[in-house]
Scaffold this motif. Sequence first.
Motif, PDB file in Angstrom:
ATOM      1  N   HIS A 624       0.834  -1.209   0.000  1.00  0.00           N
ATOM      2  CA  HIS A 624       0.000   0.000   0.000  1.00  0.00           C
ATOM      3  C   HIS A 624       0.864   1.252   0.000  1.00  0.00           C
ATOM      4  N   ILE A 625       1.964   1.226   0.737  1.00  0.00           N
ATOM      5  CA  ILE A 625       2.829   2.403   0.816  1.00  0.00           C
ATOM      6  C   ILE A 625       3.586   2.625  -0.499  1.00  0.00           C
ATOM      7  N   GLY A 626       3.663   1.578  -1.320  1.00  0.00           N
ATOM      8  CA  GLY A 626       4.319   1.719  -2.618  1.00  0.00           C
ATOM      9  C   GLY A 626       3.626   2.720  -3.518  1.00  0.00           C
ATOM     10  N   ARG A 627       2.346   2.976  -3.251  1.00  0.00           N
ATOM     11  CA  ARG A 627       1.603   3.946  -4.074  1.00  0.00           C
ATOM     12  C   ARG A 627       2.034   5.383  -3.776  1.00  0.00           C
ATOM     13  N   TRP A 628       2.846   5.567  -2.744  1.00  0.00           N
ATOM     14  CA  TRP A 628       3.313   6.911  -2.404  1.00  0.00           C
ATOM     15  C   TRP A 628       4.491   7.352  -3.279  1.00  0.00           C
ATOM     16  N   THR A 629       5.012   6.447  -4.090  1.00  0.00           N
ATOM     17  CA  THR A 629       6.152   6.804  -4.945  1.00  0.00           C
ATOM     18  C   THR A 629       5.925   6.473  -6.416  1.00  0.00           C
ATOM     19  N   SER A 630       4.827   5.830  -6.751  1.00  0.00           N
ATOM     20  CA  SER A 630       4.598   5.445  -8.141  1.00  0.00           C
ATOM     21  C   SER A 630       3.390   6.189  -8.699  1.00  0.00           C
ATOM     22  N   GLY A 631       3.441   6.477  -9.992  1.00  0.00           N
ATOM     23  CA  GLY A 631       2.363   7.225 -10.629  1.00  0.00           C
ATOM     24  C   GLY A 631       2.656   8.710 -10.655  1.00  0.00           C
ATOM     25  N   THR A 632       1.652   9.490 -11.012  1.00  0.00           N
ATOM     26  CA  THR A 632       1.803  10.942 -11.051  1.00  0.00           C
ATOM     27  C   THR A 632       1.651  11.513  -9.647  1.00  0.00           C
ATOM     28  N   LEU A 633       2.033  12.758  -9.479  1.00  0.00           N
ATOM     29  CA  LEU A 633       1.866  13.406  -8.176  1.00  0.00           C
ATOM     30  C   LEU A 633       0.396  13.441  -7.781  1.00  0.00           C
ATOM     31  N   GLU A 634      -0.471  13.592  -8.768  1.00  0.00           N
ATOM     32  CA  GLU A 634      -1.908  13.650  -8.486  1.00  0.00           C
ATOM     33  C   GLU A 634      -2.434  12.294  -8.002  1.00  0.00           C
ATOM     34  N   THR A 635      -1.978  11.194  -8.627  1.00  0.00           N
ATOM     35  CA  THR A 635      -2.448   9.879  -8.189  1.00  0.00           C
ATOM     36  C   THR A 635      -1.859   9.511  -6.828  1.00  0.00           C
ATOM     37  N   ILE A 636      -0.634   9.969  -6.554  1.00  0.00           N
ATOM     38  CA  ILE A 636      -0.055   9.743  -5.232  1.00  0.00           C
ATOM     39  C   ILE A 636      -0.883  10.475  -4.175  1.00  0.00           C
ATOM     40  N   ALA A 637      -1.292  11.702  -4.477  1.00  0.00           N
ATOM     41  CA  ALA A 637      -2.124  12.473  -3.548  1.00  0.00           C
ATOM     42  C   ALA A 637      -3.448  11.756  -3.299  1.00  0.00           C
ATOM     43  N   GLU A 638      -4.031  11.221  -4.352  1.00  0.00           N
ATOM     44  CA  GLU A 638      -5.299  10.497  -4.211  1.00  0.00           C
ATOM     45  C   GLU A 638      -5.124   9.278  -3.320  1.00  0.00           C
ATOM     46  N   SER A 639      -4.007   8.573  -3.477  1.00  0.00           N
ATOM     47  CA  SER A 639      -3.738   7.407  -2.632  1.00  0.00           C
ATOM     48  C   SER A 639      -3.584   7.810  -1.174  1.00  0.00           C
ATOM     49  N   LYS A 640      -2.898   8.912  -0.945  1.00  0.00           N
ATOM     50  CA  LYS A 640      -2.690   9.359   0.437  1.00  0.00           C
ATOM     51  C   LYS A 640      -3.993   9.819   1.073  1.00  0.00           C
ATOM     52  N   ARG A 641      -4.842  10.485   0.309  1.00  0.00           N
ATOM     53  CA  ARG A 641      -6.156  10.862   0.851  1.00  0.00           C
ATOM     54  C   ARG A 641      -6.913   9.618   1.307  1.00  0.00           C
ATOM     55  N   THR A 642      -6.884   8.586   0.479  1.00  0.00           N
ATOM     56  CA  THR A 642      -7.585   7.345   0.819  1.00  0.00           C
ATOM     57  C   THR A 642      -6.973   6.678   2.043  1.00  0.00           C
ATOM     58  N   ASP A 643      -5.646   6.629   2.111  1.00  0.00           N
ATOM     59  CA  ASP A 643      -4.967   5.959   3.228  1.00  0.00           C
ATOM     60  C   ASP A 643      -5.203   6.670   4.558  1.00  0.00           C
ATOM     61  N   LEU A 644      -5.258   7.999   4.546  1.00  0.00           N
ATOM     62  CA  LEU A 644      -5.423   8.750   5.793  1.00  0.00           C
ATOM     63  C   LEU A 644      -6.883   8.848   6.234  1.00  0.00           C
ATOM     64  N   ASP A 645      -7.805   8.584   5.352  1.00  0.00           N
ATOM     65  CA  ASP A 645      -9.205   8.955   5.552  1.00  0.00           C
ATOM     66  C   ASP A 645      -9.840   8.379   6.810  1.00  0.00           C
ATOM     67  N   SER A 646      -9.494   7.161   7.167  1.00  0.00           N
ATOM     68  CA  SER A 646     -10.119   6.539   8.334  1.00  0.00           C
ATOM     69  C   SER A 646      -9.141   5.590   9.009  1.00  0.00           C
ATOM     70  N   GLU A 647      -9.505   5.170  10.212  1.00  0.00           N
ATOM     71  CA  GLU A 647      -8.654   4.241  10.946  1.00  0.00           C
ATOM     72  C   GLU A 647      -8.496   2.932  10.200  1.00  0.00           C
ATOM     73  N   SER A 648      -9.595   2.464   9.586  1.00  0.00           N
ATOM     74  CA  SER A 648      -9.527   1.189   8.870  1.00  0.00           C
ATOM     75  C   SER A 648      -8.675   1.288   7.609  1.00  0.00           C
ATOM     76  N   SER A 649      -8.787   2.402   6.877  1.00  0.00           N
ATOM     77  CA  SER A 649      -7.974   2.542   5.669  1.00  0.00           C
ATOM     78  C   SER A 649      -6.499   2.719   6.020  1.00  0.00           C
ATOM     79  N   PHE A 650      -6.228   3.418   7.122  1.00  0.00           N
ATOM     80  CA  PHE A 650      -4.852   3.628   7.544  1.00  0.00           C
ATOM     81  C   PHE A 650      -4.226   2.332   8.066  1.00  0.00           C
ATOM     82  N   ALA A 651      -5.061   1.447   8.590  1.00  0.00           N
ATOM     83  CA  ALA A 651      -4.561   0.170   9.105  1.00  0.00           C
ATOM     84  C   ALA A 651      -3.950  -0.680   7.999  1.00  0.00           C
ATOM     85  N   LYS A 652      -4.343  -0.415   6.746  1.00  0.00           N
ATOM     86  CA  LYS A 652      -3.740  -1.152   5.635  1.00  0.00           C
ATOM     87  C   LYS A 652      -2.268  -0.795   5.480  1.00  0.00           C
TER      88      LYS A 652
END
Length: 777
Positions: A624-652
Motif C-alpha cells: 500500500h505504501i508503494g503507491r506513495w512513490t509510483s504514478g503521477t503526483l496527483e495519483t499519489i495524492a489520491e492514494s494518500k487521501r484514501t490511506d489517511l481517511d479513516s482508521e480502517s484505511s490507515f490500518a492497511k
Amino acid sequence: MSASSSASINPAGVTSTPSHPSRGSGRGIPELGQTEKQYSTVMKKQAQRHIDDYLRTDIKGVLELSRPVNKDKAHASERTINTVVQKTKIFFEEFDNAVKLQQLSPPEGSARSVKDDLVQERDSYKPLTLFISKVANAIQKSSETPSRLLIPHKRTDTAMVNAETNSRVDIALKCIDVSSEVAMREDFFDSSASTKKEREDKNKAYYEDIFAIIEVKRYATASDQASAFEQLVRYTREVYDKQHNRRFAWGLTICGFELCICLFGSNYILASEKFDLQTEAGKQQLIRLLVYWSFCEDHRLGYDPTIRRLEYPGCWEIDVPSLNAPEADPVQKFKVETFYSNTVIVSADRQFGRLTRCFLASRQKPESNKQVGAMKHDVIIKDAWPESEKDANDDKRDEVAHLKTIHTHMPKDVKTDGTYPTLEAGGRVCFSRDPHPSVSEDPDFVEDNTSSLLGDILVDVNKSESSSTEAPESRKKGIAYRVHKRIATSPIGEPLRRLDSIQKLVIVVADAMRAHHDILENCKILHRDISNNNVMFSRTEKGDVKGLLIDFDHAIGVEPGSRKCHQQRSGTLPFMSVNNLENNGNKRTSLDDWESLIYLLCWIGTFGLRNEHAPDQQTQESLHIGRWTSGTLETIAESKRTDLDSESSFAKITSQFYDDSGDILFLANLVETLRRTLIDREEKDCKGANIVKRGIGAISLSSAKRDHKHLADLIKKARMVSQKPTVERIDPFKNRADNDAAISEIMLVELEEHAKLAKYLLSEGIDEFPINILSGW
C-alpha cells in the motif's frame, strides 16, 4: 579568495577531484531494492524525462561560453587557433576518412543492424581520438602558454570504474598538465607496463578524472541524436556525482558527421547548433573549442575555484562566505572563511535541481596525511543551487537569512538547545572571473548564478520561450534563476539510519518537531520539508540522543499575523503532503509538515531505519505504501487521501510494518494517534481526508434523497439562476488549516508523551517496548 599554491582545480594532474573517493551519500541501487538491470532501465527513463524537461537545441553562442575571460589569454587562444588549424590541415584527410564512416542517414532500402552500427562507430573512435590528440600536440608546440591540454582517454568504448551501471563511454576527454607528453600512437594504449594486469590497471577510466564525454553515433538521424543525448545525460550525471567541485559540465555528440556541443547546468541542457565536420569550417569549430578549453579559466570549464583539492596533505579546501564581511568595501565584502574537509557525506547524484553536496569540515588546516586521517570535524558545509531572487534582499527563501532570524529570535531554552542549526558562515558564492588580472585592474568578482554563467543566452532563451506558441507550458517561464549558495553550520548531525531502536527514533523526532514548533512560534518561519534527510540526531556527553532539524532551504516566512504561507509546492517524495502533491490553492501550514512526519514514520515502520527491510521494486510497488512513490503526483495524492481517511484505511498501511514486535506496535500506535488528531476532527468540515461533495443549501446528498420535494424545489430554484444545480466541494485539508495552531499543539503533546515513555524505558534498560504496556496507553 586566492587558492593555495598546493591546491588544484582540473581533473588529472591539475585535478580538484579526490582520487577515487567513496560513493558519497550512497543513494544508489541497494536503497531502491533493484537489480542493476532494473536500475539501468530507471536511469534511462529518468534521462529521457530530463531531456524532455531541460534540453534546448540549436542554441547559438554555447561555444563562446568556453572562451577565456582574461584578455591576454583570449588573444593568445585566437592566435593559437590559427596556428593549430595550419598545423593540423595535413591531418584533415585522415579525419575525413573517419567521418566518412559516419553518414547522415542509412542508405535507402537498407535494414539497420545494431551490430553493424556499433562496428562502424568503433571504427571511427581511433581517428577521432587521434585528431584530438594532434590538436593538443599542436597547442603544446605553439609559442603560447595554455593552462592545460585536452586529450582523449587511452581507452575508447570503455566501462568506467566505480560507475553505477556497466554502460560504456565512447570517448572520454581528460585534462593533463601542459608539460605532459601527448601520446601519438594510433592504438592509444599505454604499453609501458610490463604485464597485462599492470597495463589494464594503468589504463582504467574513472569518472573522477574525466572532463567531458563524447558520444558517437553512426548516423545523423533524429533517433541517433536522441540516443546520444540520452546517453550523455546519464554519463554526465555520474561526473557530477563523482566530482565534488563541479558546477556545470560539458559534453559532445557526433552523429553522422554533425558535431553538437552540450552544456549541462542545474536546470538546463543547452545544445549548440550543429557543425558539419565534413567541412573545413566545421573542423575549425572543433579546434576552436579544444583551444578555448586549453586556455580558459577553471571556472569556464565548470570547476569551482572556491572548492580546491589539496594534493598534499590530501583534503578539500573550501571557501565559505563570511558573516562579517563589510558590504561597503568593494573587495572585503567578498571575504571568506576557509575550511578543510576529508569527508563528503552527500554528493550531487541528482543531476538537475539544487545539486546539493555536503562536507564534514574543520577550521584547522591539516599539515600531513596523518592529520587528515585524524581530522576532527566541527561544521557541516552544504553547497547547493536553489532557485532564488536576483536581489538577495528580496530572497524570501534564503537559508542564511532564516538561520540569522532564528539565532536572533529563538529564546535560550534547554529543550531546544542543539535541536536546530547554528550558522557559522554562509552566503552567495562569489569568485574572481579573472584570477590573473593585469596590474592596473582589480579582481573581477562575480556572483555565481545562472545569469553570470549564461549571459545573453539566458535572456535570449527566456524571451523566446515566453513568447513561443509552440513551447510546452512547463517552458513558458524559461530557465529558472538559480544562485550558488554555501553555508557552514553546527552541530553536526547523524542520519536516522544510525539509530539502533524505534524508541530513540521517537525521541529524536519529538525533539525535531519541538524545534519546528518553537521556530514557527518565535521566528515565523515554516520549515516545509520534513524528511528522512532533514531530521537528524546528535549525542549528548552522556551518550543520549537528541533530535536535530536541519535544511531550511525550503523554509519560508509566514504571513504577518498568521501561521500560513502562500501555496507553493515543496517537500520530498514520498513524504510530501497532499496539498503539496496536488499543488492546490490551499494555504500551507504547519499541518503539512506534521502530515509529512506521519509519512516518514510509516516509511520507517515499513522498510526499517536503514531500509534493511526494503523489498525488490516489484514487491515494494505491491505494498500500500508503494503507491506513495509510483504514478503521477496527483495519483499519489489520491492514494494518500484514501490511506489517511479513516482508521480502517490507515490500518492497511500499519499492518504492513516490517514485524509485530513491541517497538513496531508502539510506532504504529504513535502514527495512528497523530493521524487521528490530524484527520478525525469533527468541527468545521475537517473530518476525513477525501474531498466531499455536498449539494445546494448545505443539504448533504444522503439527506436530500430522503426529502425529494425539498430537493426538487432547490433544483428548480437553481435552474432559474444558472440552469444547473451546483455542488459544493468540501476539502478537509483546506478547512482544518484554520485550526492549525491548536491541532499542531495537540500533536506535539502526543508525540512528546510517546517520547517520554521511550526515554523511561531506555533509562530502565528496556531495549524493546513491552507489548502489554500498549493496552493501557
